[in-house]
Structures are given as C-alpha cells and as structure tokens.
Design a protein around this motif. Structure first.
Motif, PDB file in Angstrom:
ATOM      1  N   UNK A  50       0.825  -2.501  -3.454  1.00  0.00           N
ATOM      2  CA  UNK A  50      -0.192  -3.096  -3.236  1.00  0.00           C
ATOM      3  C   UNK A  50       0.005  -3.462  -1.818  1.00  0.00           C
ATOM      4  N   UNK A  51      -0.019  -3.578  -0.515  1.00  0.00           N
ATOM      5  CA  UNK A  51       0.319  -3.557   0.546  1.00  0.00           C
ATOM      6  C   UNK A  51      -0.777  -2.794   0.972  1.00  0.00           C
ATOM      7  N   UNK A  52      -0.850  -1.881   1.144  1.00  0.00           N
ATOM      8  CA  UNK A  52      -1.890  -1.312   1.326  1.00  0.00           C
ATOM      9  C   UNK A  52      -3.602  -1.205   0.593  1.00  0.00           C
ATOM     10  N   UNK A  53      -3.493  -1.244  -0.585  1.00  0.00           N
ATOM     11  CA  UNK A  53      -4.878  -1.779  -0.877  1.00  0.00           C
ATOM     12  C   UNK A  53      -5.186  -2.265  -1.012  1.00  0.00           C
ATOM     13  N   UNK A  54      -4.373  -3.967  -0.938  1.00  0.00           N
ATOM     14  CA  UNK A  54      -5.134  -4.691  -0.232  1.00  0.00           C
ATOM     15  C   UNK A  54      -5.363  -4.607   0.947  1.00  0.00           C
ATOM     16  N   UNK A  55      -4.845  -4.763   2.182  1.00  0.00           N
ATOM     17  CA  UNK A  55      -4.562  -4.479   2.565  1.00  0.00           C
ATOM     18  C   UNK A  55      -6.280  -3.999   3.641  1.00  0.00           C
ATOM     19  N   UNK A  96      -2.597   0.073   7.636  1.00  0.00           N
ATOM     20  CA  UNK A  96      -1.469  -0.050   8.626  1.00  0.00           C
ATOM     21  C   UNK A  96      -1.525  -1.628   8.746  1.00  0.00           C
ATOM     22  N   UNK A  97      -2.251  -2.505   8.648  1.00  0.00           N
ATOM     23  CA  UNK A  97      -2.330  -3.697   8.367  1.00  0.00           C
ATOM     24  C   UNK A  97      -1.623  -4.489   6.885  1.00  0.00           C
ATOM     25  N   UNK A  98      -1.526  -4.192   6.435  1.00  0.00           N
ATOM     26  CA  UNK A  98      -0.825  -3.868   4.697  1.00  0.00           C
ATOM     27  C   UNK A  98       0.158  -4.621   5.265  1.00  0.00           C
ATOM     28  N   UNK A  99       1.235  -2.910   5.276  1.00  0.00           N
ATOM     29  CA  UNK A  99       2.436  -2.751   5.314  1.00  0.00           C
ATOM     30  C   UNK A  99       2.997  -3.796   6.398  1.00  0.00           C
ATOM     31  N   UNK A 100       2.152  -3.585   7.684  1.00  0.00           N
ATOM     32  CA  UNK A 100       2.403  -4.198   8.618  1.00  0.00           C
ATOM     33  C   UNK A 100       2.892  -5.683   8.341  1.00  0.00           C
ATOM     34  N   UNK A 101       2.109  -6.043   7.807  1.00  0.00           N
ATOM     35  CA  UNK A 101       1.775  -8.021   7.161  1.00  0.00           C
ATOM     36  C   UNK A 101       3.378  -7.923   6.060  1.00  0.00           C
ATOM     37  N   UNK A 140      -8.693  -3.530   0.716  1.00  0.00           N
ATOM     38  CA  UNK A 140      -9.791  -4.475   0.429  1.00  0.00           C
ATOM     39  C   UNK A 140     -10.155  -5.125   1.455  1.00  0.00           C
ATOM     40  N   UNK A 141      -9.033  -5.889   2.279  1.00  0.00           N
ATOM     41  CA  UNK A 141      -9.077  -7.174   2.777  1.00  0.00           C
ATOM     42  C   UNK A 141      -9.760  -6.802   4.567  1.00  0.00           C
TER      43      UNK A 141
END
Length: 368
Positions: free
Chosen positions: A321-326, A336-341, A328-329
C-alpha cells in the motif's frame, strides 16, 4: 511613628488589574503567533512542493553515501572535500546511465511493442485461436485495447522521455538533487543536532527514529530496486533465449512489477508460459516455468534477505500500500517516500506505545 492627620488622604494598595474575558493579551499574542507560524509553514511547503521529488532522491542518496563520506572526512579532515567527491561519484553513477541508455530504451520499447503487433505474432495468435476457440473473445479485446507503437511513444514521451532526455525541468530537478545532496552530506551532523533539538522526543527516541529512516531507505533502494533489476534482467534474457517477442520490453515490465510486493515478475512469465503451452511448445513452457519459479524466485528469496534482512520490519501488505500510494502521490520517488512515511509513522506509534504502556501518562517520556 505619627498617625496620619485627618487632612492627609489615605492611600490604599492598588488591587491587581484583571483582564475580563477569555481573550487576554497573552492568549491573543499566542493565537496570532500560531496563525503566523501556520501561514509561514504553509508558504514554505508551497515553495518546497515542486522540489519534493528532487529532495527525496537527495535524501536517499545522502543516506546511501553517508558512510563513505564519514570515512573520507575522518581521513582527510575536510568534510566539504569528501562531500564534493561523493556527490560527483553519485552524479556520474546516476546521470551517465540515464543519458546513455534513455534514447536506446525508448526505441527498444517502441520496437518491442511494434513486434508484438507484427504479422508473425498475429499469425501465431490466430493459430492459437483456431486451436483454442474459447480464447477468441479475450484475444479480440486485447487487440482492441493495445495501442500502436507510435501511439505508445506519444503517450510515454511526455512522462519518460521528457524527464530522461534533458527537458528543462528535469535538468532543474537533477541540479537541485545534487545541490541538496552536497549539503546533506557536508552538514549532516549539524542537521541531526538541530533536528534533535526541535523534535519533541528524547534522545533515545530520536535515535530510534533516525535509525528507522536510514534502514527503510537503504532497504527500499538497495533491496527492492536491485532485486527488481536482477529479476527483470533474468526474465528478459529467458524471453530472448526462448524466442519470445519483445524480450527487452517484457524485461522492463518485469522490473517495474517486481518493485511492487505481492505482484512480481510472475505476472508476465506465467501468461507467457501458458501461451507457449497452448501453442504446443510444452518444452519451452516447462523451461520458462522452471526459470521463473526457481531462478527468478530464488533471487527474491536469497538476494532480498541479504540486502534487506529484517531492517524493513514492515508487513508485506503495508509495504504494498505504501509503495503504490507513494507512486500515485509522488511519482517515481514514491518508491522511497511511501515506505519512508510508513516507517516514520510506525516509529511514532511505537514511541506512543512505549510511553503509555504500564499505565504511564503519554507525557511521561522515558529518561534520556
């Protein structure tokens, strides 16, 4: 002492002045300061927002190059020189492949897509449909949906070609990335000291947060991207060896899909193996199945734990979810940003849990 005369006025001690209402001077001043602070932070965010991808990659590269910079600084005693050298090396490692292979990759993807729509592929598909009539509706739907090579190039050019082949904005992003990278390396210790002073966390909690961020970035970049590149390369080589169309194109697709957990290269090679089996080439289908399920999957099961280990410490579904959402956003930096958040959020939740367990109050931070 003499008593005051009857004609002298009697002076009483003045009672302290009380301000009526909730909006006292102190509270009004605090509210104004809060509003100004929020406005200033919002304006800073608006100025920074266009450069979030560049700053995200700069942070990633700085974490990857921090150990080398630290060793050079200790040996030479000049942090600026070490930061400049590490920045130059990373710039060459990142920019040179993009400049060298971007036009070739674009042409190869376009040629590969055209080969998928070539007459030889159509004849193979038609022969398959004659032998398996039940597949006719699916094949007809896919042929209607698939764009031509020129249409595909037009769709990809504004996003990929514009970024990789030297558009003005891409150049600005690259300059900002390496400009910020130099200062993130040189002033890393000062930045960490400042963050420790402003974060409402104890020293152990702050160290835990920084360690978690570093682990996730290293795991996301060195682990996910490198394993995906190896899987895409091996899958493309097998497609080429078996004579399947567009091996470079499908290798690139397998690389992109391997970045996403729960998907992987199997989304590509499993349908290809079924296609070969339906054509009657059972030996090729068996080889592709063995290669994909053993070799490609073995890379994921062996190389990924070596590069990542237990540093990520996040559930597979949450990472997905973090990678796909990152993506998209934030686009490509979202890898990197998705898993980091997600990692920072998980660390904050753990800090709250540690503070409040055993019935302690949330503001009763552990000593340190």
């Amino acid at each position: 002492m003499t008593a005051p005369s009857a004609h002298e006025p009697v002076v009483h001690a003045a009672a302290p002045r009380r301000e009526a209402g909730w909006f006292t001077r102190a509270r009004t001043s605090a509210l104004v300061l809060m509003v100004v602070t929020v406005l200033a932070l919002y304006l800073c965010w608006k100025m920074t927002e266009p450069f979030v991808p560049a700053l995200a990659w700069a942070l990633t590269l700085s974490i990857l190059g921090a150990r080398v910079h630290q060793r050079l600084s200790e040996r030479w005693g000049r942090p600026s020189l070490g930061a400049g050298l590490v920045t130059a090396v990373l710039c060459v490692l990142v920019v040179a492949p993009l400049v060298a292979f971007a036009p070739v990759a674009m042409d190869s993807v376009r040629d590969g897509w055209d080969s998928l729509r070539s007459e030889s592929v159509r004849s193979r598909v038609q022969a398959l449909v004659r032998n398996q009539p039940a597949l006719a509706p699916a094949v007809e739907w896919v042929s209607r949906q698939a764009p031509s090579g020129e249409e595909l190039a037009k769709q990809l050019a504004p996003r990929v070609s514009g970024f990789l082949t030297g558009s003005v904005w891409a150049c600005i992003q690259l300059l900002v990335t390496f400009f910020a990278l130099f200062y993130l390396l040189r002033d890393r210790e000062q930045a960490l000291v400042y963050l420790r002073s402003v974060l409402p966390l104890t020293t152990p909690e702050t160290n835990r947060m920084f360690k978690r961020v570093s682990e996730v970035v290293r795991a996301s970049v060195l682990g996910t991207l490198l394993v995906a590149a190896v899987q895409g390369l091996l899958g493309g080589l097998m497609f080429w060896w078996l004579g399947l169309p567009a091996p470079l194109f499908w290798g690139s697709v397998m690389f992109l899909l391997s970045i996403l957990p729960l998907l992987g290269a199997a989304v590509v090679w499993v349908p290809a193996a079924l296609f070969l089996l339906l054509e009657g080439h059972w030996e090729k289908a068996l080889v592709l199945t063995a290669w994909g399920s053993i070799v490609v999957a073995l890379i994921d099961n062996l190389l990924y734990p070596i590069l990542v280990g237990d540093r990520l410490r996040l559930h597979t579904l949450a990472v997905f979810v973090a990678i796909v959402g990152g993506l998209v956003a934030f686009g490509a930096p979202g890898v990197v940003i998705g898993p980091l958040v997600l990692a920072v959020t998980a660390a904050i939740v753990e800090i709250w849990h540690d503070r409040t367990r055993s019935g302690r109050a949330a503001d009763a931070a552990p000593p340190g």
